[in-house]
Design a protein around this motif. Structure first.
Motif, PDB file in Angstrom:
ATOM      1  N   GLN A 142       0.818  -1.216   0.000  1.00 37.78           N
ATOM      2  CA  GLN A 142       0.000   0.000   0.000  1.00 37.78           C
ATOM      3  C   GLN A 142       0.852   1.267   0.000  1.00 37.78           C
ATOM      4  N   ILE A 143       2.165   1.108   0.047  1.00 38.79           N
ATOM      5  CA  ILE A 143       3.084   2.247   0.120  1.00 38.79           C
ATOM      6  C   ILE A 143       3.856   2.360  -1.188  1.00 38.79           C
ATOM      7  N   GLN A 144       3.821   3.551  -1.774  1.00 39.90           N
ATOM      8  CA  GLN A 144       4.559   3.794  -3.016  1.00 39.90           C
ATOM      9  C   GLN A 144       5.423   5.036  -2.894  1.00 39.90           C
ATOM     10  N   PRO A 145       6.671   5.001  -3.386  1.00 40.20           N
ATOM     11  CA  PRO A 145       7.341   3.827  -3.940  1.00 40.20           C
ATOM     12  C   PRO A 145       7.504   2.743  -2.876  1.00 40.20           C
ATOM     13  N   ILE A 146       7.565   1.486  -3.295  1.00 39.79           N
ATOM     14  CA  ILE A 146       7.628   0.361  -2.375  1.00 39.79           C
ATOM     15  C   ILE A 146       8.849   0.498  -1.473  1.00 39.79           C
ATOM     16  N   PRO A 147       8.656   0.442  -0.168  1.00 41.38           N
ATOM     17  CA  PRO A 147       9.785   0.638   0.759  1.00 41.38           C
ATOM     18  C   PRO A 147      10.690  -0.588   0.863  1.00 41.38           C
ATOM     19  N   TYR A 148      11.971  -0.308   1.116  1.00 46.04           N
ATOM     20  CA  TYR A 148      12.955  -1.365   1.345  1.00 46.04           C
ATOM     21  C   TYR A 148      13.423  -1.398   2.796  1.00 46.04           C
ATOM     22  N   PHE A 149      13.368  -0.254   3.473  1.00 48.95           N
ATOM     23  CA  PHE A 149      13.726  -0.234   4.894  1.00 48.95           C
ATOM     24  C   PHE A 149      13.137   1.018   5.532  1.00 48.95           C
ATOM     25  N   ILE A 150      11.938   0.867   6.118  1.00 49.90           N
ATOM     26  CA  ILE A 150      11.350   1.998   6.823  1.00 49.90           C
ATOM     27  C   ILE A 150      11.841   1.994   8.266  1.00 49.90           C
ATOM     28  N   ASN A 151      11.959   3.190   8.845  1.00 49.27           N
ATOM     29  CA  ASN A 151      12.581   3.288  10.165  1.00 49.27           C
ATOM     30  C   ASN A 151      11.925   4.362  11.012  1.00 49.27           C
TER      31      ASN A 151
END
Length: 304
Positions: free
Chosen positions: A169-178
């Motif tokens: 549901q998040i764009q751009p697609i996350p790789y490492f949210i913090n």
């Protein structure tokens, strides 16, 4: 020396209040949190009265102290309550302490004395990293699944953790949210894989990327003060800085204003907190983990 004593006595006589030496107002520039090998610090919280909490991602211990004293003391022992790792830490408006359990996939709620009140669990394999508290809920970043969890929070306690916004549901697609912060209506979430900050509407869950026309803004740790956003940013090559940005009225655009001086070599600052007229950050040593004791918190150099 005699003249200073006389002046202090005169101050006492005129004001009717005890004469306090200037040194008593001096706060340390560095705090020793722990000397235990492998501690590896991560999260920080400083309350309005100067109480500091610091977590250990390495062991799950939580330390507490005062910003007027150079040493913190153990508040929550490592491993207790199944808390073998700890990242984000915050105190809610009722004085309770919330701790994100990182790889334990748990969120812990304690009273001010350190008594466990409740544990809420996410899906096994989640990495509950940082969180922010709004008027009625806690929003938690999951750095393993790159999604956001939510749990209701009231004076009566902490509700169940449920997925609130999934990776797809998040764009751009996350790789490492913090890092994550909120003004109550909007979430700002750091994505370190692509060096962006997501702007998420709490009511509609609409996601956009915070516009930063004059540079890069993403954060391991964030601090939001009105329309000023501080982010602990990895500038590469081990050079971590605290970056200050000015946000517009609806938090859709940020203009970079200033950077701090870089953290000390190998310090790897992670999270940031306000202590009155200055900023503090955690020297995690994550880049050289488990690092070398003592594990410390220090004043952010060159930024207030």
């Amino acid at each position: 020396m005699k003249r200073m004593v006389v002046l202090s006595i005169l101050v006492l006589m005129v004001s009717g209040q005890p004469a306090v030496a200037h040194a008593s107002h001096t706060r340390p520039s560095t705090y020793v949190v722990s000397t235990t090998p492998g501690e590896t610090l991560e999260g920080i919280e400083v309350t309005r009265d100067g109480t500091m909490y610091v977590t250990s991602v390495g062991t799950g211990a939580v330390y507490r102290g005062s910003t007027s004293s150079p040493r913190l003391k153990l508040f929550l022992p490592a491993g207790a309550d199944g808390r073998t790792s700890a990242t984000g830490v915050h105190v809610d408006r009722w004085g309770r302490v919330l701790v994100a359990g990182a790889s334990t996939s748990k969120l812990f709620l304690y009273d001010a004395r350190g008594q466990l009140l409740v544990v809420r669990e996410a899906t096994p394999g989640s990495f509950l990293n940082d969180f922010t508290i709004t008027g009625d809920a806690v929003y938690v970043t999951d750095s393993a699944n790159n999604q956001i969890w939510r749990a209701p929070l009231t004076r009566h306690g902490l509700g169940e953790l449920k997925p609130w916004l999934t990776r797809d549901q998040i764009q751009p697609i996350p790789y490492f949210i913090n890092g994550i912060v909120s003004d109550g209506r909007t979430l700002l979430v750091g994505e370190q894989g692509q060096d962006v900050t997501y702007r998420i509407d709490v009511l509609t869950k609409q996601v956009s990327v915070l516009e930063v026309p004059n540079g890069i803004l993403s954060g391991d740790g964030y601090l939001l003060e009105g329309h000023h956003l501080y982010a602990v940013y990895n500038a590469g090559g081990g050079k971590y800085v605290a970056r200050l940005a000015l946000l517009n009225h609806d938090l859709t655009k940020a203009t970079l204003i200033a950077d701090s001086s870089p953290g000390a070599a190998g310090a790897t600052p992670t999270t940031i907190a306000r202590d009155r007229g200055r900023l503090l950050w955690v020297n995690s040593q994550l880049d050289v983990a488990p690092g070398t004791p003592p594990y410390t918190v220090s004043v952010v150099p060159g930024l207030h």
